[in-house]
Design an enzyme around this catalytic site. Structure first.
Site, short mmCIF file in Angstrom:
data_model
loop_
_atom_site.label_atom_id
_atom_site.label_comp_id
_atom_site.label_asym_id
_atom_site.label_seq_id
_atom_site.Cartn_x
_atom_site.Cartn_y
_atom_site.Cartn_z
N ASP A 119 -2.67 -17.50 4.46
CA ASP A 119 -3.57 -18.42 3.74
C ASP A 119 -4.22 -19.39 4.72
O ASP A 119 -5.43 -19.65 4.66
CB ASP A 119 -2.85 -19.14 2.60
CG ASP A 119 -1.46 -19.65 2.99
OD1 ASP A 119 -0.93 -19.21 4.03
OD2 ASP A 119 -0.91 -20.50 2.27
N LYS B 190 3.36 -14.15 5.66
CA LYS B 190 3.63 -15.18 4.65
C LYS B 190 5.16 -15.28 4.58
O LYS B 190 5.78 -15.17 3.51
CB LYS B 190 3.00 -14.72 3.31
CG LYS B 190 3.01 -15.74 2.22
CD LYS B 190 1.96 -16.81 2.39
CE LYS B 190 2.09 -17.83 1.27
NZ LYS B 190 1.35 -19.07 1.52
N TYR C 100 0.82 -1.22 0.00
CA TYR C 100 0.00 0.00 0.00
C TYR C 100 0.85 1.27 0.00
O TYR C 100 0.31 2.37 -0.02
CB TYR C 100 -0.89 0.03 1.24
CG TYR C 100 -2.25 -0.59 1.02
CD1 TYR C 100 -2.37 -1.95 0.79
CD2 TYR C 100 -3.41 0.18 1.04
CE1 TYR C 100 -3.61 -2.53 0.60
CE2 TYR C 100 -4.65 -0.39 0.84
CZ TYR C 100 -4.74 -1.74 0.62
OH TYR C 100 -5.97 -2.30 0.42
N ASP D 195 -6.22 -5.70 5.07
CA ASP D 195 -7.34 -5.23 4.27
C ASP D 195 -8.24 -6.41 3.87
O ASP D 195 -9.46 -6.39 4.06
CB ASP D 195 -6.79 -4.53 3.02
CG ASP D 195 -7.89 -3.94 2.17
OD1 ASP D 195 -8.87 -3.45 2.75
OD2 ASP D 195 -7.78 -3.99 0.93
#
Ligand code: NAD
Length: 360
Positions: free
Chosen positions: A225, A191, A124, A249
């Site tokens: 995930d 991640k 972002y 988000d």
């Protein structure tokens, strides 16, 4: 005490939901002076820019703002005003409580978790290189020299910065919040198995901060995930989630889905001494001006603002009034009815008025 608050009504459904929130905030008995400013599409028409300087000035002066959603063109056009506000004012923490409200149809009940999203870095940050441009070609050339992975000459590139400073700030915020509101566990989401240097740094920094709270707050971590799957299967296993910007988000919308949709998901963007309150949802342009959408998310964002201002009793009163109106199920918008085409659904202002009646 009278609070001076900057009010940005925003685009699309923004003006109607902020009007509803303003009405309910005033009905709590807390006194406000609204400093109304414009940003987004209306500001482009009037000032030629979606975020005029006077908006930032007003927020810096008042220290507290509430805003409706602002449209961000997809793929082209101006960059997000919402993101720009968070970056310009260093509103580093995005706080999104996710709590079931009895009376709202959802496969889940008793959900009570909190999302703490980093607000200034990650993908972002707005550092992007467009396909085919001179600087993009230069960057691709440089990257080919610096490492061995092949890049296609016509690719576009977005940069993902993650720093120990910003990570420390957001993870500390999550732990402090957990301590203040008697939460038991903080989960860092990442991640790091794939993005070893960026998400790896996020995780390493989170672990370091967690040591300062060991014995007081439980800490664990989860791949994003895996988190998405686990939130759907067993959301009750989670308490406070702390995430980098983009995952925050996406997971926010997933969590809004757990409690019955975007119409009820509230949020706050908090910095060192400035805070801006806004719903999780966007400008929903197809509903603009129809007096149809649910004002709850915006009203509950207002309750977060009351809490921030130190008006905890008024905040609780407002939350209770919202919960009662929803539980009774009579004066609620279409999305909270058993059938979405139920003609008995009230409009945005009708629901806000029912909430005000509970406060009087
Ligand atoms: P959106 O949240 O505006 O709408 C998606 C759908 O969610 C709507 O069509 C509607 O069915 C439902 N919804 C949203 N708010 C609701 C409410 N209050 N009551 C009932 N149902 C509601 O998402 P989008 O369509 O992806 O985005 C539209 C615009 O809003 C885009 O320009 C986007 O950039 C912008 N946006 C702004 C913000 C912000 O200002 N912080 C946040 C998200 C999206």
């Amino acid at each position: 005490m009278v609070y001076r608050v900057t009010l940005i009504s925003g685009d699309g459904i923004g003006p109607e939901v902020t009007r509803a929130a303003k009405k309910c905030l005033e009905a709590t008995g807390v006194k406000f002076v609204w400093d109304e400013v414009i940003a987004g599409s209306k500001a482009i028409e009037k000032f030629g820019t979606p975020l005029p300087e006077y908006v930032l000035k007003s927020i810096r002066k008042n220290k507290v703002a509430i805003k409706g959603p602002i449209i961000t063109p997809i793929g082209t056009g101006f960059r997000s005003v919402n993101v720009a506000l968070r970056q310009e004012l260093n509103l580093f923490a995005c706080l999104r409580p996710v709590k079931s409200i009895p009376g709202i149809k959802s496969p889940y009940s008793n959900i009570d978790l909190v999302i703490v999203r980093e607000n200034t870095e990650d993908l972002y940050a707005g550092i992007e290189f467009k396909k085919g441009e001179e600087n993009t070609r230069k960057l691709i050339g440089l990257l080919q020299k610096l490492q061995t992975k092949k890049l296609k000459a016509d690719c576009a590139i977005s940069i993902k910065p993650i720093s120990p400073g910003a990570t420390r700030e957001i993870v500390s915020f999550a732990f402090e919040y957990a301590q203040k509101f008697k939460r038991k566990k903080v989960t860092a989401v990442h991640k790091a198995n794939i993005m070893k240097y960026t998400d790896g740094l996020f995780l390493e920094t989170a672990r370091r901060v967690a040591r300062e709270y060991s014995g007081k707050i439980i800490f664990d971590d989860c791949l994003v995930d895996n988190l998405a799957m686990q939130l759907v299967r067993n959301p009750h296993n989670f308490d406070v989630l702390v995430l980098p910007n983009l995952y925050g988000d996406i997971i926010s919308d997933l969590c809004a889905g757990l409690i019955g949709g975007l119409g009820i998901a509230a949020g706050a963007n908090i910095g060192k001494n400035i805070a801006l309150f806004e719903a999780v949802h966007g400008a929903a342009p197809k509903y603009a001006g129809l007096n149809k959408v649910n004002p709850t998310a915006m009203i509950l964002s207002g309750a977060l603002m009351l809490e921030y201002l130190g008006e905890a009793l008024a905040a609780k009163k407002l939350e209770k009034a919202v919960a009662e109106v929803i539980r009774e199920g009579k004066f609620v918008t279409y999305d909270l009815k058993e059938r979405r085409d139920d003609p008995a659904a009230v409009g945005t202002q009708g629901m806000a008025e029912a909430i005000c009646r509970k406060l009087s």
